[in-house]
Write a protein that holds these residues in place. Structure first.
Motif, PDB file in Angstrom:
ATOM      1  N   SER A 174      -5.856  -7.805   0.923  1.00 11.68           N
ATOM      2  CA  SER A 174      -6.223  -7.139  -0.338  1.00 11.68           C
ATOM      3  C   SER A 174      -6.963  -5.821  -0.102  1.00 11.68           C
ATOM      4  CB  SER A 174      -7.070  -8.083  -1.191  1.00 11.68           C
ATOM      5  OG  SER A 174      -8.242  -8.474  -0.494  1.00 11.68           O
ATOM      6  N   PHE A 175      -7.980  -5.835   0.746  1.00 13.22           N
ATOM      7  CA  PHE A 175      -8.750  -4.615   0.998  1.00 13.22           C
ATOM      8  C   PHE A 175      -7.874  -3.535   1.629  1.00 13.22           C
ATOM      9  CE2 PHE A 175     -11.166  -2.070   4.077  1.00 13.22           C
ATOM     10  CZ  PHE A 175     -12.074  -1.453   3.230  1.00 13.22           C
ATOM     11  N   PHE A 176      -7.011  -3.913   2.559  1.00 11.98           N
ATOM     12  CA  PHE A 176      -6.204  -2.933   3.275  1.00 11.98           C
ATOM     13  C   PHE A 176      -5.075  -2.388   2.406  1.00 11.98           C
ATOM     14  CE2 PHE A 176      -8.053  -5.870   6.350  1.00 11.98           C
ATOM     15  CZ  PHE A 176      -8.761  -4.983   7.130  1.00 11.98           C
ATOM     16  N   ILE A 177      -4.620  -3.153   1.423  1.00 13.03           N
ATOM     17  CA  ILE A 177      -3.662  -2.611   0.456  1.00 13.03           C
ATOM     18  C   ILE A 177      -4.258  -1.386  -0.235  1.00 13.03           C
ATOM     19  CG2 ILE A 177      -2.498  -3.061  -1.745  1.00 13.03           C
ATOM     20  CD1 ILE A 177      -2.157  -5.962  -0.858  1.00 13.03           C
ATOM     21  N   ALA A 178      -5.518  -1.512  -0.633  1.00 19.39           N
ATOM     22  CA  ALA A 178      -6.191  -0.390  -1.311  1.00 19.39           C
ATOM     23  C   ALA A 178      -6.352   0.805  -0.376  1.00 19.39           C
ATOM     24  CB  ALA A 178      -7.550  -0.856  -1.824  1.00 19.39           C
ATOM     25  N   VAL A 179      -6.731   0.542   0.882  1.00 22.26           N
ATOM     26  CA  VAL A 179      -6.930   1.633   1.838  1.00 22.26           C
ATOM     27  C   VAL A 179      -5.632   2.393   2.069  1.00 22.26           C
ATOM     28  CG1 VAL A 179      -7.523   2.180   4.223  1.00 22.26           C
ATOM     29  CG2 VAL A 179      -8.885   0.504   2.964  1.00 22.26           C
ATOM     30  N   GLY A 215       0.809  -1.216   0.000  1.00 17.99           N
ATOM     31  CA  GLY A 215       0.000   0.000   0.000  1.00 17.99           C
ATOM     32  C   GLY A 215       0.837   1.257   0.000  1.00 17.99           C
ATOM     33  N   ILE A 216       1.879   1.303   0.828  1.00 20.52           N
ATOM     34  CA  ILE A 216       2.727   2.493   0.893  1.00 20.52           C
ATOM     35  C   ILE A 216       3.506   2.678  -0.401  1.00 20.52           C
ATOM     36  CG2 ILE A 216       4.750   3.461   2.044  1.00 20.52           C
ATOM     37  CD1 ILE A 216       3.673   2.257   4.655  1.00 20.52           C
ATOM     38  N   ILE A 217       4.024   1.575  -0.956  1.00 16.98           N
ATOM     39  CA  ILE A 217       4.758   1.679  -2.219  1.00 16.98           C
ATOM     40  C   ILE A 217       3.844   2.169  -3.339  1.00 16.98           C
ATOM     41  CG2 ILE A 217       5.930   0.334  -4.008  1.00 16.98           C
ATOM     42  CD1 ILE A 217       7.060  -1.431  -1.779  1.00 16.98           C
ATOM     43  N   ALA A 218       2.657   1.552  -3.448  1.00 16.52           N
ATOM     44  CA  ALA A 218       1.729   1.961  -4.498  1.00 16.52           C
ATOM     45  C   ALA A 218       1.282   3.410  -4.303  1.00 16.52           C
ATOM     46  CB  ALA A 218       0.516   1.033  -4.515  1.00 16.52           C
ATOM     47  N   GLY A 219       0.977   3.797  -3.060  1.00 11.38           N
ATOM     48  CA  GLY A 219       0.562   5.171  -2.796  1.00 11.38           C
ATOM     49  C   GLY A 219       1.647   6.180  -3.105  1.00 11.38           C
ATOM     50  N   SER A 220       2.894   5.840  -2.798  1.00  9.38           N
ATOM     51  CA  SER A 220       4.009   6.743  -3.083  1.00  9.38           C
ATOM     52  C   SER A 220       4.194   6.924  -4.584  1.00  9.38           C
ATOM     53  CB  SER A 220       5.298   6.196  -2.453  1.00  9.38           C
ATOM     54  OG  SER A 220       5.161   6.041  -1.055  1.00  9.38           O
ATOM     55  N   ALA A 267      -2.932   2.458   0.222  1.00 10.55           N
ATOM     56  CA  ALA A 267      -2.439   3.104  -1.003  1.00 10.55           C
ATOM     57  C   ALA A 267      -3.137   4.439  -1.229  1.00 10.55           C
ATOM     58  CB  ALA A 267      -2.648   2.172  -2.192  1.00 10.55           C
ATOM     59  N   ARG A 268      -4.454   4.457  -1.094  1.00 11.51           N
ATOM     60  CA  ARG A 268      -5.194   5.701  -1.312  1.00 11.51           C
ATOM     61  C   ARG A 268      -4.859   6.732  -0.228  1.00 11.51           C
ATOM     62  NH1 ARG A 268     -11.332   3.920  -2.713  1.00 11.51           N
ATOM     63  NH2 ARG A 268     -11.484   6.155  -3.153  1.00 11.51           N
ATOM     64  N   LEU A 269      -4.707   6.270   1.008  1.00 13.60           N
ATOM     65  CA  LEU A 269      -4.382   7.196   2.094  1.00 13.60           C
ATOM     66  C   LEU A 269      -2.975   7.756   1.927  1.00 13.60           C
ATOM     67  CD1 LEU A 269      -5.244   8.490   4.752  1.00 13.60           C
ATOM     68  CD2 LEU A 269      -4.416   6.447   5.947  1.00 13.60           C
ATOM     69  N   THR A 270      -2.020   6.906   1.552  1.00 14.05           N
ATOM     70  CA  THR A 270      -0.642   7.376   1.342  1.00 14.05           C
ATOM     71  C   THR A 270      -0.586   8.384   0.206  1.00 14.05           C
ATOM     72  OG1 THR A 270       0.239   5.255   2.121  1.00 14.05           O
ATOM     73  CG2 THR A 270       1.714   6.654   0.842  1.00 14.05           C
ATOM     74  N   ARG A 271      -1.304   8.106  -0.883  1.00 11.73           N
ATOM     75  CA  ARG A 271      -1.317   9.034  -2.018  1.00 11.73           C
ATOM     76  C   ARG A 271      -1.869  10.401  -1.604  1.00 11.73           C
ATOM     77  NH1 ARG A 271      -4.782  11.087  -5.853  1.00 11.73           N
ATOM     78  NH2 ARG A 271      -3.897  11.329  -7.968  1.00 11.73           N
ATOM     79  N   ALA A 272      -3.019  10.397  -0.935  1.00  7.98           N
ATOM     80  CA  ALA A 272      -3.638  11.668  -0.559  1.00  7.98           C
ATOM     81  C   ALA A 272      -2.775  12.445   0.430  1.00  7.98           C
ATOM     82  CB  ALA A 272      -5.021  11.403   0.051  1.00  7.98           C
ATOM     83  N   THR A 273      -2.231  11.753   1.422  1.00  6.59           N
ATOM     84  CA  THR A 273      -1.430  12.432   2.439  1.00  6.59           C
ATOM     85  C   THR A 273      -0.120  12.942   1.863  1.00  6.59           C
ATOM     86  OG1 THR A 273      -2.366  10.885   4.044  1.00  6.59           O
ATOM     87  CG2 THR A 273      -0.512  12.222   4.763  1.00  6.59           C
ATOM     88  N   MET A 274       0.500  12.135   1.003  1.00  3.77           N
ATOM     89  CA  MET A 274       1.783  12.546   0.433  1.00  3.77           C
ATOM     90  C   MET A 274       1.606  13.732  -0.509  1.00  3.77           C
ATOM     91  SD  MET A 274       4.648   9.986  -1.087  1.00  3.77           S
ATOM     92  CE  MET A 274       6.308  10.566  -1.456  1.00  3.77           C
ATOM     93  N   LEU A 275       0.515  13.762  -1.265  1.00  4.16           N
ATOM     94  CA  LEU A 275       0.259  14.924  -2.119  1.00  4.16           C
ATOM     95  C   LEU A 275       0.072  16.190  -1.283  1.00  4.16           C
ATOM     96  CD1 LEU A 275      -2.157  13.461  -4.843  1.00  4.16           C
ATOM     97  CD2 LEU A 275       0.203  14.233  -5.149  1.00  4.16           C
ATOM     98  N   GLU A 276      -0.570  16.047  -0.131  1.00  2.00           N
ATOM     99  CA  GLU A 276      -0.755  17.188   0.757  1.00  2.00           C
ATOM    100  C   GLU A 276       0.572  17.644   1.354  1.00  2.00           C
ATOM    101  OE1 GLU A 276      -3.170  18.356   4.872  1.00  2.00           O
ATOM    102  OE2 GLU A 276      -3.518  16.424   3.875  1.00  2.00           O
ATOM    103  N   ILE A 298       2.350   9.010   9.179  1.00  2.00           N
ATOM    104  CA  ILE A 298       1.691   9.147  10.486  1.00  2.00           C
ATOM    105  C   ILE A 298       0.216   8.757  10.414  1.00  2.00           C
ATOM    106  CG2 ILE A 298       1.066  10.783  12.292  1.00  2.00           C
ATOM    107  CD1 ILE A 298       3.683  12.255  11.718  1.00  2.00           C
ATOM    108  N   PRO A 299      -0.587   9.308   9.496  1.00  2.00           N
ATOM    109  CA  PRO A 299      -1.984   8.849   9.430  1.00  2.00           C
ATOM    110  C   PRO A 299      -2.114   7.393   8.988  1.00  2.00           C
ATOM    111  CG  PRO A 299      -1.499  10.351   7.633  1.00  2.00           C
ATOM    112  CD  PRO A 299      -0.343  10.413   8.559  1.00  2.00           C
ATOM    113  N   VAL A 300      -1.161   6.895   8.186  1.00  2.00           N
ATOM    114  CA  VAL A 300      -1.220   5.499   7.744  1.00  2.00           C
ATOM    115  C   VAL A 300      -1.057   4.561   8.929  1.00  2.00           C
ATOM    116  CG1 VAL A 300      -0.142   3.745   6.279  1.00  2.00           C
ATOM    117  CG2 VAL A 300      -0.400   6.081   5.430  1.00  2.00           C
TER     118      VAL A 300
END
Length: 328
Positions: A204-209, A121-126, A211-220, A251-253
């Protein structure tokens, strides 16, 4: 104030809060279980094919089921205070022994699933955040949406069909090869193939969660002033993204990961059943179908303790990631 002092104070506060929390969980679960129709005597009588009223009364008397509810509750709390989880009428074994036999398998599965979910999740979100709006971001968002919207047990079943039935790469169930007792590296090589599919289905479900959280937080985070300062200083993009942006985005992840431990425990019931994994999830299911309330209460008690300990560990991890985190 040093991190060691804040850590000790946080652990003491967690312990003080944990005692009434666990007590409330035990009392509430005990009272709710009394609303379930039937008891272990009815189940044993049904499995045997026939039983007289005298036999049922003897089973209930031996298990203490014919006593008033408050007396049963007080007796159970007194046993728990003495670290005694009682005796399983259905399995004919102390509850603590049953749980200790299944606990390592569930912990291994949960840690593998959580590690897989956080890592992927973190890799995909990054990657999505770094390539926001471009084709890697769009492709990964489709994959993430698939994992997010598809039940884990269905992914597990399809993985069994593909990797076990069609390709024959991985076993379809169980936790180890029956009939052998490997040690050392042979033990790991034997167990790992059995762990891959259930861990993937649970994660599987938590990978998606994540990834989306890492993407949103990292963009911010990438829009913050200190990131612009790091760019102005001439730091390399890799250092800025990994050391400054990603570390603060974690941190939020980690907070959400600690909250999801209870969901992982709940999902273990389905995943362990699909893959015949001998863990606490299957034990809880067997206790429900067999109306073995002592076993079910023991599983719920231990699960609540695991959730509390994990949240305390998450607080400490956040303090290490960001020393400004308040542990008071």
């Amino acid at each position: 104030m040093s991190l060691a002092y804040r850590t000790g104070r946080s652990l003491r506060r967690t312990l003080v809060q944990a005692v009434p929390t666990i007590l409330g969980i035990v009392i509430l679960c005990f009272l709710l279980l009394q609303l379930m129709p039937g008891d272990v005597a009815d189940v044993l009588a049904g499995e045997s094919g026939a039983a007289t009223e005298e036999t049922l009364a003897a089973i209930r008397s031996r298990a203490g089921l014919d006593d008033p509810i408050l007396l049963q509750l007080g007796r159970y709390l007194w046993r728990v205070a003495q670290l005694d989880l009682g005796y399983s009428t259905r399995f004919g074994t102390p509850v603590s022994q049953l749980i200790l036999e299944r606990l390592p398998n569930t912990l291994v599965l949960m840690l593998a699933a959580l590690g897989l979910a956080l890592g992927l999740g973190i890799i995909a979100g990054s990657v999505m955040a770094i390539h926001a709006g471009r084709w890697p971001d769009r492709v990964l968002q489709v994959v993430v949406l698939f994992f997010y919207s598809t039940p884990g047990f269905w992914i597990g079943l399809m993985a069994i069909v593909l990797f076990s039935v069609k390709l024959g790469w991985l076993p379809s169930g169980g936790s180890m090869t029956i009939g052998i007792a490997p040690t050392g590296l042979d033990f790991l090589r034997d167990r790992l193939p059995y762990l891959v599919l259930p861990a993937l289905a649970m994660a599987s479900f938590f990978i998606a969660v994540y990834a989306r959280l890492t993407r949103a937080t990292m963009l911010e985070v990438l829009q913050q002033d200190y990131i612009r300062t790091a760019v102005a200083k001439g730091l390399s993009p890799l250092v800025i993204r990994m050391r400054h942006a990603l570390r603060n985005a974690l941190i939020p992840v980690t907070t959400v990961a600690g909250m999801h431990l209870g969901n992982l425990l709940g999902g273990a019931v389905v995943v362990e059943t699909v893959f015949s994994w001998p863990g606490m999830g299957r034990l809880a299911l067997e206790a429900v179908t067999g109306r073995d309330f002592n076993v079910l209460l023991g599983v719920l008690l231990l699960s609540s303790m695991l959730v509390i300990l994990t949240n305390a560990a998450v607080d400490l991890l956040q303090a290490w990631i960001d020393p400004r985190t308040d542990l008071s």
